[in-house]
Design a protein around this motif. Structure first.
Motif, PDB file in Angstrom:
ATOM      1  N   VAL A 157      54.436  74.900  -5.811  1.00  0.00           N
ATOM      2  CA  VAL A 157      53.193  74.986  -6.290  1.00  0.00           C
ATOM      3  C   VAL A 157      52.353  76.069  -5.192  1.00  0.00           C
ATOM      4  CG1 VAL A 157      52.287  72.711  -5.700  1.00  0.00           C
ATOM      5  CG2 VAL A 157      51.093  74.144  -7.434  1.00  0.00           C
ATOM      6  N   LEU A 158      51.796  76.895  -5.617  1.00  0.00           N
ATOM      7  CA  LEU A 158      50.903  77.661  -4.697  1.00  0.00           C
ATOM      8  C   LEU A 158      49.536  77.192  -4.783  1.00  0.00           C
ATOM      9  CD1 LEU A 158      50.770  80.044  -2.727  1.00  0.00           C
ATOM     10  CD2 LEU A 158      50.468  81.501  -4.662  1.00  0.00           C
ATOM     11  N   LEU A 182      43.419  69.735  -2.936  1.00  0.00           N
ATOM     12  CA  LEU A 182      43.079  69.376  -4.656  1.00  0.00           C
ATOM     13  C   LEU A 182      42.147  69.899  -5.259  1.00  0.00           C
ATOM     14  CD1 LEU A 182      43.760  65.443  -3.666  1.00  0.00           C
ATOM     15  CD2 LEU A 182      45.389  67.031  -5.036  1.00  0.00           C
ATOM     16  N   ALA A 183      40.943  70.075  -4.602  1.00  0.00           N
ATOM     17  CA  ALA A 183      39.801  70.921  -5.118  1.00  0.00           C
ATOM     18  C   ALA A 183      40.157  72.240  -5.365  1.00  0.00           C
ATOM     19  CB  ALA A 183      38.718  71.030  -4.282  1.00  0.00           C
ATOM     20  N   GLN A 188      42.015  76.252  -9.762  1.00  0.00           N
ATOM     21  CA  GLN A 188      43.039  76.912 -10.276  1.00  0.00           C
ATOM     22  C   GLN A 188      43.723  76.647 -11.679  1.00  0.00           C
ATOM     23  OE1 GLN A 188      45.235  78.149  -5.788  1.00  0.00           O
ATOM     24  NE2 GLN A 188      46.214  77.226  -7.247  1.00  0.00           N
ATOM     25  N   GLY A 189      43.425  75.470 -11.927  1.00  0.00           N
ATOM     26  CA  GLY A 189      43.842  74.737 -13.250  1.00  0.00           C
ATOM     27  C   GLY A 189      45.446  74.414 -12.998  1.00  0.00           C
ATOM     28  N   VAL A 190      45.658  73.849 -12.060  1.00  0.00           N
ATOM     29  CA  VAL A 190      47.001  73.238 -11.840  1.00  0.00           C
ATOM     30  C   VAL A 190      47.085  72.000 -11.044  1.00  0.00           C
ATOM     31  CG1 VAL A 190      47.479  74.209  -9.551  1.00  0.00           C
ATOM     32  CG2 VAL A 190      49.435  74.028 -11.107  1.00  0.00           C
ATOM     33  N   TRP A 296      50.726  79.366 -11.672  1.00  0.00           N
ATOM     34  CA  TRP A 296      50.655  78.906 -10.033  1.00  0.00           C
ATOM     35  C   TRP A 296      51.906  77.855  -9.647  1.00  0.00           C
ATOM     36  CZ3 TRP A 296      46.995  81.209  -7.153  1.00  0.00           C
ATOM     37  CH2 TRP A 296      46.025  81.533  -7.692  1.00  0.00           C
ATOM     38  N   THR A 297      53.034  77.643 -10.594  1.00  0.00           N
ATOM     39  CA  THR A 297      54.114  76.903 -10.326  1.00  0.00           C
ATOM     40  C   THR A 297      55.221  77.680 -10.635  1.00  0.00           C
ATOM     41  OG1 THR A 297      54.093  76.039 -12.522  1.00  0.00           O
ATOM     42  CG2 THR A 297      52.842  74.569 -11.091  1.00  0.00           C
ATOM     43  N   PHE A 298      56.583  77.108  -9.926  1.00  0.00           N
ATOM     44  CA  PHE A 298      57.340  78.334 -10.141  1.00  0.00           C
ATOM     45  C   PHE A 298      58.730  77.442  -9.562  1.00  0.00           C
ATOM     46  CE2 PHE A 298      54.553  79.391  -6.790  1.00  0.00           C
ATOM     47  CZ  PHE A 298      55.052  78.828  -5.506  1.00  0.00           C
ATOM     48  N   LEU A 299      59.844  77.895  -9.742  1.00  0.00           N
ATOM     49  CA  LEU A 299      61.109  77.491  -9.048  1.00  0.00           C
ATOM     50  C   LEU A 299      61.071  78.240  -7.792  1.00  0.00           C
ATOM     51  CD1 LEU A 299      63.997  76.102  -9.193  1.00  0.00           C
ATOM     52  CD2 LEU A 299      64.928  78.200  -9.810  1.00  0.00           C
ATOM     53  N   TYR A 300      61.232  77.518  -6.873  1.00  0.00           N
ATOM     54  CA  TYR A 300      61.169  77.549  -5.369  1.00  0.00           C
ATOM     55  C   TYR A 300      62.677  77.162  -4.724  1.00  0.00           C
ATOM     56  CZ  TYR A 300      60.359  77.216  -0.228  1.00  0.00           C
ATOM     57  OH  TYR A 300      60.682  77.705   1.148  1.00  0.00           O
TER      58      TYR A 300
END
Length: 321
Positions: A157-158, A182-183, A188-190, A296-300
């Motif tokens: 998560v970025l 966290l803020a 970002q909506g994630v 904002w999420t992905f496979l790392y």
């Protein structure tokens, strides 16, 4: 530089939590143990478009590479090329094929890289309680090799803290905490979820390339970054964060503004909790794409070079959205 007003790391982290022994007396990968097969599949489930990004900076760039002050730039040199053939020094093979060859001299932590868990310590003990004397001549314990052999695969998560603060790059020495992360995530909506590979953009590495006077970049060197607090350490522990990836050279503000201790999170997170640190990542293209499509999420995925007894090693992480 020592100061009477600056506590020793052991004093600052006296009550800091440890994960020593959690994965047995011989463990050398720490919180990467959280990245189970189920976590790898959770990362795969984050893939939507198949867009791919690589996070390593260029190595041996003519304009210079960002490195920790005191470390030398990577030096690449040709040892064979057309010039050798032109002056009659190139080897002749049947069929008369010619070739180029080169080599590079560099710090293993002179590019985008993974720290070994034994890279930093205090009180003569490394991660998991290993004796600091085991580093003499090369890390016998908690080197980068076990990390490289294992590899890192999970949901990333970025968190773009620079963008959240309306900046291209954070200021020198600018700090933020887990609450700020966290803020930013909420904006970002994630959600930052348990066992996420936490990727944090400050804009700092991008600023290096934009800076024409590199001496100014390094003058009175202090990076932006996370700052130590017992609450932040507890958050990393409770969230079971396996890997922290940032676009700074040391992943945390260079000098803690409260205690004056240099790089306390290296010990609080890496030495004590076994959180793997990835530094000098190039996050600007990925961040721009995430801001554009809202994902904002992905496979790392990542695996540093398999350097035996190494205190760190270069890496080119691959992210798939």
């Amino acid at each position: 530089m020592e100061s009477k007003n600056v506590p020793q790391v052991a004093e600052l982290l006296r009550d800091s939590p440890k994960n020593w022994g959690k994965w047995g007396p011989d463990d050398e990968v720490g919180s990467l143990n959280y990245l189970t097969q189920a976590e790898a599949l959770r990362g795969v489930a984050a893939v939507r478009s198949g867009k791919t990004f690589t996070l390593q900076i260029q190595m041996g760039r003519p304009g210079g590479d960002p490195v920790w002050p005191g470390r030398s730039q990577a030096c690449r040199m040709n040892v064979m090329d057309k010039g050798h053939y032109m002056c009659g020094k190139g080897p002749l093979f049947p069929g008369l094929a010619e070739y180029a060859d080169d080599m590079m001299i560099m710090y293993l932590q002179g590019s985008t890289q993974y720290d070994a868990l034994g890279h930093v310590w205090y009180d003569d003990q490394l991660w998991n309680g290993y004796d600091a004397k085991s580093t003499i001549g090369g890390l016998e314990k908690a080197s980068v090799l076990p990390i490289a052999e294992r590899g890192v695969v999970g949901r990333g998560v970025l968190i773009d803290i620079a963008r959240h603060r309306g900046k291209t790059v954070l200021d020198r020495g600018e700090t933020f905490t887990h609450r700020d992360l966290l803020a930013a995530a909420e904006a970002q909506g994630v959600r930052i979820e348990k066992r996420d590979v936490l990727v944090v953009r400050t804009g700092w590495i991008g600023a290096f390339y934009a800076c024409e006077n590199k001496a100014e970049f390094y003058k009175d060197f202090i990076e932006p970054g996370l700052t130590y607090s017992p609450e932040l350490v507890e958050w990393f522990k409770d969230m079971e964060i396996p890997n922290l990836v940032t676009d700074t050279i040391a992943n945390e503000v260079t000098v803690d503004p409260n205690s004056g201790v240099v790089l306390p999170l290296h010990n609080a997170l890496m030495r004590n909790l076994g959180v793997t640190l990835t530094e000098i990542a190039q996050l600007d293209p990925l961040a721009a794409d995430c801001a554009d499509d809202g994902q904002w999420t992905f496979l790392y995925t990542a695996a540093p070079l398999k350097v035996v007894n190494g205190s760190g090693a270069p890496v080119n992480p691959v992210v798939i959205k």
